[in-house]
Design a protein around this motif. Structure first.
Motif, PDB file in Angstrom:
ATOM      1  N   PRO A 129       0.807  -1.224   0.000  1.00 36.83           N
ATOM      2  CA  PRO A 129       0.000   0.000   0.000  1.00 36.83           C
ATOM      3  C   PRO A 129       0.844   1.281   0.000  1.00 36.83           C
ATOM      4  O   PRO A 129       0.400   2.312  -0.502  1.00 36.83           O
ATOM      5  N   LYS A 130       2.042   1.230   0.549  1.00 34.54           N
ATOM      6  CA  LYS A 130       2.877   2.430   0.674  1.00 34.54           C
ATOM      7  C   LYS A 130       3.660   2.756  -0.599  1.00 34.54           C
ATOM      8  O   LYS A 130       3.967   3.910  -0.854  1.00 34.54           O
ATOM      9  N   TRP A 131       3.999   1.735  -1.367  1.00 34.81           N
ATOM     10  CA  TRP A 131       4.842   1.987  -2.519  1.00 34.81           C
ATOM     11  C   TRP A 131       4.284   1.376  -3.806  1.00 34.81           C
ATOM     12  O   TRP A 131       4.161   2.057  -4.817  1.00 34.81           O
ATOM     13  N   VAL A 132       3.917   0.109  -3.785  1.00 34.77           N
ATOM     14  CA  VAL A 132       3.515  -0.576  -5.013  1.00 34.77           C
ATOM     15  C   VAL A 132       2.216  -0.015  -5.594  1.00 34.77           C
ATOM     16  O   VAL A 132       2.142   0.334  -6.764  1.00 34.77           O
ATOM     17  N   PHE A 133       1.177   0.064  -4.770  1.00 38.80           N
ATOM     18  CA  PHE A 133      -0.140   0.461  -5.259  1.00 38.80           C
ATOM     19  C   PHE A 133      -0.513   1.904  -4.911  1.00 38.80           C
ATOM     20  O   PHE A 133      -1.673   2.261  -4.925  1.00 38.80           O
ATOM     21  N   ARG A 134       0.456   2.733  -4.654  1.00 45.41           N
ATOM     22  CA  ARG A 134       0.155   4.111  -4.280  1.00 45.41           C
ATOM     23  C   ARG A 134      -0.239   4.933  -5.494  1.00 45.41           C
ATOM     24  O   ARG A 134       0.171   4.660  -6.608  1.00 45.41           O
TER      25      ARG A 134
END
Length: 137
Positions: A129-134
Motif C-alpha cells: 500500500p505504501k509503494w507498489v499500489f500508491r
C-alpha cells in the motif's frame, strides 16, 4: 464514529483481505512447489522459484483489484506492475535462498517454505500500500 474508527476498520478489513489472498496464493505456491519438486523431480531451487512466480502473478491481480483497491485507485497499472515486480523479485530471491538453506540444514523443505513465505508476506504487506499500489504524487 470518528475518522480513527473508520481508519481502524478499513485497515482491519484490508488486512483480512490481504490474509485471505495470501493464504490462497500460499496454497497455490506450496502446491505447485510440491508438484514440481516431489512429483516432477525438478531441482528444489528452480521449483521454488517457478512456484513463487506463478503465485506472484495471481497475487498482483487480486491485491490490486481487491485488497488495496483504494490505494491503487488512480495509480497506473503499468507503474504498479513495475514496482510490484521489484518487490516480488526481492521476495523471490529471499525465498529461493531461504528454502534451500533451511532444507540443507535439515528442515523439511515444506516447513522451510512456510517460514520463508511468512517473512516475505510481512514485507509485502508493508510495501504494497505504501509503494507498489500508491497513487501518483
Amino acid at each position: 464514529m470518528g475518522a480513527t474508527d473508520w481508519f481502524t476498520r478499513a485497515r482491519l478489513a484490508e488486512f483480512a483481505r490481504y490474509c485471505a489472498v495470501g493464504l490462497g496464493v500460499f496454497g497455490l505456491d506450496t502446491g505447485t512447489l510440491i508438484l514440481l519438486h516431489s512429483r516432477a523431480g525438478m531441482p528444489l531451487a528452480l521449483a521454488t522459484a517457478l512456484a513463487f512466480a506463478l503465485a506472484s502473478l495471481i497475487n498482483f491481480a487480486l491485491s490490486r483489484q481487491w485488497v488495496f483497491a483504494q490505494a491503487a485507485n488512480g495509480a497506473t497499472p503499468r507503474a504498479a506492475l513495475v514496482r510490484y515486480t521489484v518487490v516480488i523479485v526481492i521476495g523471490l530471491l529471499a525465498t529461493a535462498a531461504i528454502v534451500p538453506a533451511l532444507a540443507g540444514a535439515g528442515l523439511d523443505y515444506r516447513i522451510a517454505k512456510t517460514l520463508a513465505s511468512g517473512l516475505v508476506g510481512l514485507g509485502n504487506y508493508l510495501a504494497f500500500p505504501k509503494w507498489v499500489f500508491r497513487r501518483p504524487a
